[in-house]
Enzyme design. Structure first.
Site, PDB file in Angstrom:
ATOM      1  N   ASN A  63       0.803  -1.237   0.000  1.00  7.53           N
ATOM      2  CA  ASN A  63       0.000   0.000   0.000  1.00  7.53           C
ATOM      3  C   ASN A  63       0.835   1.286   0.000  1.00  7.53           C
ATOM      4  OD1 ASN A  63       0.751  -0.363   2.658  1.00  7.53           O
ATOM      5  ND2 ASN A  63      -1.217   0.244   3.507  1.00  7.53           N
TER       6      ASN A  63
ATOM      7  N   GLU B 247       4.896  -3.637  12.465  1.00  9.23           N
ATOM      8  CA  GLU B 247       3.889  -2.594  12.208  1.00  9.23           C
ATOM      9  C   GLU B 247       2.708  -3.310  11.582  1.00  9.23           C
ATOM     10  OE1 GLU B 247       3.975   0.460  13.070  1.00  9.23           O
ATOM     11  OE2 GLU B 247       6.075   0.746  13.585  1.00  9.23           O
TER      12      GLU B 247
ATOM     13  N   CYS C 236      -3.112   1.475   6.934  1.00 10.08           N
ATOM     14  CA  CYS C 236      -3.302   0.869   8.251  1.00 10.08           C
ATOM     15  C   CYS C 236      -3.853   1.870   9.251  1.00 10.08           C
ATOM     16  CB  CYS C 236      -1.978   0.313   8.742  1.00 10.08           C
ATOM     17  SG  CYS C 236      -0.697   1.550   8.689  1.00 10.08           S
TER      18      CYS C 236
ATOM     19  N   GLU D 135       8.543   3.456  14.412  1.00 10.62           N
ATOM     20  CA  GLU D 135       9.333   3.844  13.238  1.00 10.62           C
ATOM     21  C   GLU D 135       9.315   5.361  13.080  1.00 10.62           C
ATOM     22  OE1 GLU D 135       7.829   1.417   9.947  1.00 10.62           O
ATOM     23  OE2 GLU D 135       9.348  -0.061  10.485  1.00 10.62           O
TER      24      GLU D 135
END
Ligand code: NAP
Length: 405
Positions: free
Chosen positions: A75, A176, A210, A385
């Site tokens: 994505n 993640e 997400c 991150e």
């Protein structure tokens, strides 16, 4: 080969269908991680700790963890790589990237750029593979003793498989994973701002991020106005089409399976009493195009409020009290992003502290940025991150005791 940012953006649009404007935004976002971590490399400070014995000195060194295996989704085919690789290279690690089967070209284009930038051969490596080989390649990366670190972005289900593999050699892991973001609109909210935030948070990348809102919770006093304005905004501002057309805001979903999931969630909700305000079916363009959809009369018994849809579906639940909204928002086994709109300062503090997520947007629907820590709680993952924290995921702390001084 890669002359400019435009070329990289076109690769993304060709690979996953997102509108070119969004792909251009991704390239800027992607590059920001390389720039940020190039600077952070200069700030990997150790420590000198006052020792408890007179004849000792205590030092703390920070060292690269070693080879990092990096597995990324389709994505954000460029940014999900640089968010990891930027930090890993800055820490002194080498990397092996396994991109998604649907989007290998961005990963390979980054390899070409690494060559052009003078990154030595063998430092940035890419292993594209077919979906038939993915599980086997993943297992090798997660079990080989030469690999010290696994950094994965993708679904929670895949993350759990990789965690099991990594346990055998106790590798460092960053995960993640999936989200199920609530977007709460309280009676005190500025409705127009909430509608603009909702549109951006829900429909960016056709709902396939997400951190996209997955369920709207709207307080009863403001519910009807919010729904009416959101429906109007969807119909006026969202344009489904080919990602290369300038007026397109909504590209196709990634594949047939993704379309089927959206259909399944709508069918289930409608069968339990939800109403379709706008959208609700495949777009007349066919293939993987789907109409941006808004549902009302949604309850927590419906599938779309229990799992990530990952598509352009906005289900709206009506609630009475703040406590009820927070309880619904937190009744999930994942916790990545959460959003709410309120103009009451006390409520803002209360709700921001109570939401069980790693990232909160207060009166904002888009919150990701290089300087901010990105990551989730519960089954949304491990580690952070970007930001000043992201580099720690690739560093070991070594304590050195100098004795007999
Ligand atoms: P996915 O199926 O988990 O795929 C992600 C990556 O993992 C792809 O490269 C995939 O390869 C690979 N993979 C799949 N099964 C594997 C296995 N057994 N061993 C090793 N690698 C494996 O995720 P997705 O459905 O494509 O992506 C969407 C999900 O990612 C959503 O849940 C979304 O929330 C999450 N996501 C999270 C973040 C975040 O930062 N938290 C960001 C973006 C997306 P193939 O392509 O070959 O299957």
């Amino acid at each position: 080969m890669m002359e400019n940012k435009e070329e990289l953006a076109r690769i993304i649009t060709a690979e996953n269908g997102k509108p070119l404007k969004e792909a251009q935004g991704e390239i800027v976002y992607s590059a920001s991680f390389l720039e940020w971590f190039a600077e952070e490399a200069r700030r990997i400070y150790g420590d000198v700790i006052p020792a408890s014995a007179k004849d000792r000195r205590v030092l703390v060194l920070k060292q690269p963890v070693g080879v990092a295996a990096i597995i990324t989704p389709w994505n954000f085919p460029s940014a999900m790589i640089t968010r990891k690789v930027g930090a890993a290279l800055a820490a002194g690690c080498t990397v092996v990237v396994k991109p998604a089967e649907d989007t290998p070209l961005s990963a390979l284009a980054l390899g070409e750029l690494a060559n052009q930038a003078g990154i030595p051969a063998g430092v940035y490596n890419v292993v594209p593979c077919s979906r038939q080989q993915t599980a086997a390649v993943g297992e090798v990366l997660c079990t080989d003793p030469l690999v010290s670190k696994i950094s994965f972005t993708g679904s929670t289900a895949t993350g759990k498989i990789l965690l099991k593999h990594a346990a055998g050699t106790v590798k460092r892991v960053s995960m993640e994973l999936g989200g199920h973001a609530p977007f709460i609109v309280f009676d005190s909210a500025n409705v127009d701002r909430a509608v603009a935030g909702a549109l951006a948070s829900k429909y960016r990348n056709s709902g396939q991020t997400c951190v996209c809102t997955n369920r709207f919770l709207v307080q009863k006093g403001i519910h009807d106005e919010f729904v009416e304005k959101l429906a109007k905004a969807i119909e006026k501002e969202l344009h489904v089409g080919n990602g290369f057309d300038a007026k397109t805001t909504q590209g196709p979903l990634i594949n047939e399976k993704a379309v089927e999931k959206v259909e399944k969630h709508i069918k289930d909700a409608v069968s339990q009493g939800a109403s379709i305000v706008t959208g609700g079916k495949r777009h007349s363009l066919g293939k993987n195009f789907f109409e941006p959809t808004l549902l009302t009369n949604v309850t927590t018994k419906m599938l779309c409020t229990q799992e990530e849809t990952f598509g352009p579906l906005a289900p709206v639940i009506r609630f009475d009290t703040e406590a009820e909204a927070v309880a619904i928002a937190n009744a999930a086994n994942v916790g990545l992003a959460g959003y709410f709109y309120s103009q009451d300062p006390a409520q803002i503090w209360r709700v921001a502290e109570q939401l069980e997520v790693g990232m909160v947007g207060v009166n904002e629907g888009i919150i990701s940025s290089v300087e901010c820590p990105f990551g989730g709680v519960k089954e949304s993952g491990l580690g952070r991150e970007g930001s000043k924290y992201g580099i720690d995921e690739y560093l070991e702390i070594k304590y050195v005791c100098l004795g007999g001084l």
